[in-house]
Write a protein that holds these residues in place. Sequence first.
Motif, PDB file in Angstrom:
ATOM      1  N   LEU A 112       4.753 -37.799  44.832  1.00  0.00           N
ATOM      2  CA  LEU A 112       4.702 -37.711  43.369  1.00  0.00           C
ATOM      3  C   LEU A 112       6.092 -37.819  42.749  1.00  0.00           C
ATOM      4  O   LEU A 112       6.241 -38.358  41.652  1.00  0.00           O
ATOM      5  N   ILE A 113       7.097 -37.331  43.426  1.00  0.00           N
ATOM      6  CA  ILE A 113       8.461 -37.496  42.918  1.00  0.00           C
ATOM      7  C   ILE A 113       8.826 -38.980  42.907  1.00  0.00           C
ATOM      8  O   ILE A 113       9.387 -39.497  41.937  1.00  0.00           O
ATOM      9  N   THR A 114       8.489 -39.696  43.989  1.00  0.00           N
ATOM     10  CA  THR A 114       8.756 -41.129  44.026  1.00  0.00           C
ATOM     11  C   THR A 114       8.002 -41.857  42.923  1.00  0.00           C
ATOM     12  O   THR A 114       8.518 -42.801  42.313  1.00  0.00           O
ATOM     13  N   TYR A 115       6.785 -41.398  42.621  1.00  0.00           N
ATOM     14  CA  TYR A 115       5.948 -42.103  41.650  1.00  0.00           C
ATOM     15  C   TYR A 115       6.309 -41.795  40.201  1.00  0.00           C
ATOM     16  O   TYR A 115       5.540 -42.127  39.290  1.00  0.00           O
ATOM     17  N   ALA A 169      15.304 -35.263  47.285  1.00  0.00           N
ATOM     18  CA  ALA A 169      16.350 -36.142  46.747  1.00  0.00           C
ATOM     19  C   ALA A 169      16.151 -37.582  47.228  1.00  0.00           C
ATOM     20  O   ALA A 169      16.321 -38.536  46.455  1.00  0.00           O
ATOM     21  N   LEU A 170      15.771 -37.749  48.491  1.00  0.00           N
ATOM     22  CA  LEU A 170      15.511 -39.086  49.013  1.00  0.00           C
ATOM     23  C   LEU A 170      14.292 -39.720  48.336  1.00  0.00           C
ATOM     24  O   LEU A 170      14.274 -40.925  48.065  1.00  0.00           O
ATOM     25  N   ALA A 171      13.272 -38.909  48.068  1.00  0.00           N
ATOM     26  CA  ALA A 171      12.094 -39.428  47.363  1.00  0.00           C
ATOM     27  C   ALA A 171      12.464 -39.884  45.958  1.00  0.00           C
ATOM     28  O   ALA A 171      11.970 -40.914  45.476  1.00  0.00           O
ATOM     29  N   LEU A 172      13.335 -39.132  45.290  1.00  0.00           N
ATOM     30  CA  LEU A 172      13.791 -39.525  43.955  1.00  0.00           C
ATOM     31  C   LEU A 172      14.625 -40.800  44.019  1.00  0.00           C
ATOM     32  O   LEU A 172      14.489 -41.684  43.163  1.00  0.00           O
ATOM     33  N   MET A 173      15.472 -40.926  45.042  1.00  0.00           N
ATOM     34  CA  MET A 173      16.252 -42.141  45.221  1.00  0.00           C
ATOM     35  C   MET A 173      15.338 -43.346  45.433  1.00  0.00           C
ATOM     36  O   MET A 173      15.575 -44.437  44.894  1.00  0.00           O
TER      37      MET A 173
END
Length: 305
Positions: A112-115, A169-173
């Motif tokens: 969900l952070i990535t999305y 943090a990696l998912a946000l990146m």
Amino acid sequence: MRTTTHSSRPLYVSVIAALFAVVLWAGAPLLVDIASSVPPFQLTTIALLSGALAALPMSIRKRRGRGDQVVHVPISLKWKLAIYGLVPALILGAIGGYLTGVGMAPTAEAALITYTWPVMFIVISQWLFHRRIPLPVLCGALIAFSGAAVLLSPDAGSAGFSHYLTGYALALMAGCCWAVYSWICQAAPIAIAPVMPGLFLLAAVGAAFADVLSGGAFGLPSGLALVAGVALGVGPYGLAMVAWDLALRNGPAALVGSLAYGVPVLAAAFLVIAGVAAPDWRLPLAALLVVAGSVVASIKRSEIA
């Protein structure tokens, strides 16, 4: 401004292509969970190689279709560097960052952070096209990111949160990489889809190199993990990216972009149905906040098409 023009394809073709990509992307977290035993960079390499093979037939078809075009758009050195240098790096950052992130944090939360990337895409588009970010875009960004806050806030003060912080943090990146990649697909003077297999291969080389540096062993995984890794490349990171490029270049950007906001809702539903994520009330609420924020952010976006 984009230098190319939309094709004469009917609107429904772009809508169907975008929906196809959305459904495939929504299934990515489940496939990643199935292949969780595979080291992230090795899984990234498998996915990218599979994606290159999946995109190859469409690429050949599009290249053959170029013979019917009478207008050839010149490509500046800046765009050549962006397409053949930056895009493979973005693909590697998006897929490698996401797969590494979900290996270091819970799958549902990291996904969900990535999305949140659709609202980042809107912010980037507004700024680069108009050199300003309207108030609805800012409000939408706050609403979308509050979805991630809903998931993370109960654990923010715990030791578990600090343990997962790198994964988040990696998912946000990865989300940032998807947003920039989508903008390049929209703004580039040529279609990305015909050169997609080559871009995947360049990214796969980077992923294989990173796997070697991280101490990964040579060889392929076995069983269901290998099947999931190949499916990940063929679907979410192969056919979906080709379909998304087609949809962005041939349909209204506001309409096509808004369809991506359904990804977190579908992804959350798939994870709960498969038993990967618990039916926690925070998960659907967070997904809906991401969608709502992206919709709010797209209110003033019709002028970008």
